[in-house]
Write an enzyme that holds these catalytic residues in place. Sequence first.
Site, PDB file in Angstrom:
ATOM      1  CB  CYS A 206     -23.603  39.492  54.767  1.00  0.00           C
ATOM      2  SG  CYS A 206     -22.094  38.538  54.690  1.00  0.00           S
TER       3      CYS A 206
ATOM      4  CB  CYS B 214     -18.077  38.805  47.875  1.00  0.00           C
ATOM      5  SG  CYS B 214     -18.935  40.173  48.693  1.00  0.00           S
ATOM      6  N   GLY B 215     -21.116  37.090  48.310  1.00  0.00           N
ATOM      7  CA  GLY B 215     -22.471  36.918  47.762  1.00  0.00           C
ATOM      8  C   GLY B 215     -23.030  38.198  47.175  1.00  0.00           C
ATOM      9  CB  THR B 216     -23.479  41.643  48.489  1.00  0.00           C
ATOM     10  OG1 THR B 216     -22.229  41.721  49.179  1.00  0.00           O
ATOM     11  CG2 THR B 216     -24.578  41.298  49.483  1.00  0.00           C
TER      12      THR B 216
END
Length: 316
Positions: free
Chosen positions: A88, A238-240
């Site tokens: 995450c 959203c990092g991913t």
Amino acid sequence: MSSIHIIDSHTEGEPTRLVVAGGPELGEGSLSERREIFRRDFDAFRSAVVNEPRGADHIVGALLCQPSDASCTAGVIFFNNTGYLQMCGHGTIGLVVTLAHLDLIGLGKHRIETPVGTVTAQLHEGNRVSVANVPAYRFAKAVQVEVEGVGSITGDIAWGGNWFFLVAEHGQELSVQRVRELTEFSRLIKEALAKSGITGHNGAEIDHVELFGPPSHSDNHSRNFVLCPGDQYDRSPCGTGTSAKLACLYADGKIQVGQIWRQESILGTVFEGQIQIDPTLKNGTVLPIITGTAYVTADAKLLRDMNDPLRDGVRF
Ligand code: PYC
């Protein structure tokens, strides 16, 4: 009565609830082994921390763990209202800012162990953090899926620490006023992917759907709406998901090393993304770096009274 020390933060609008003390004893195995013990033996704890009445569906939980690799500052397992995440990005930024809030770390680079690999997070001034994420890649381009009540939708499948289906052509206006409609639309796509047997590598479930559209601010390159597992949308970019996007941009020759990609969320908050290339990795794989800001919002104790019928939270 049991007590759990938590610190809440938000990263570009998306909450992270870090369990600092009072968590389950998961042994000393790898973080992926410990995540399986968490899932098998302590799922009630997960639900107690993030679900109502102590939490809310959109809260992402993070269990602070001793790393198994001594070169790491911390280990972490992420979870949500319905289960466990692989990695995450926003949560890692929240974790690092929280560790700094506790005076456990200072500015500079910190290695963080996760169930899908070690990432390096650099804490800058002003609560800003850059996460050098796990390697990301596009798994499949222009995959068509027939979505009930919608028609044919085409998207790319990419890994950015979680599995994503990235859709550019969807006919939806990406505005925060439309999160209910966007949630339902993306949920139908996710359902159709599962029904059609469309997966990531080795049959991995695609549990995130990402819609892209034009940014609302001319400084940014794109806006997204990201549906996470548990049918909650990501308030941050959203990092991913941004990592998965960078992998697709690279595969299409649309981003080079050193270029900054400004990904706007459905709230209008921004992650800055860039890539590095490691020539020892498979061709087409990128090393994404995601930069964002987090703020601590609460430092509290959750109480679980063993006589409380909802001590394990509301579970579906
Ligand atoms: O930032 O990677 C992320 C993330 C995944 C789910 C919610 N946020």
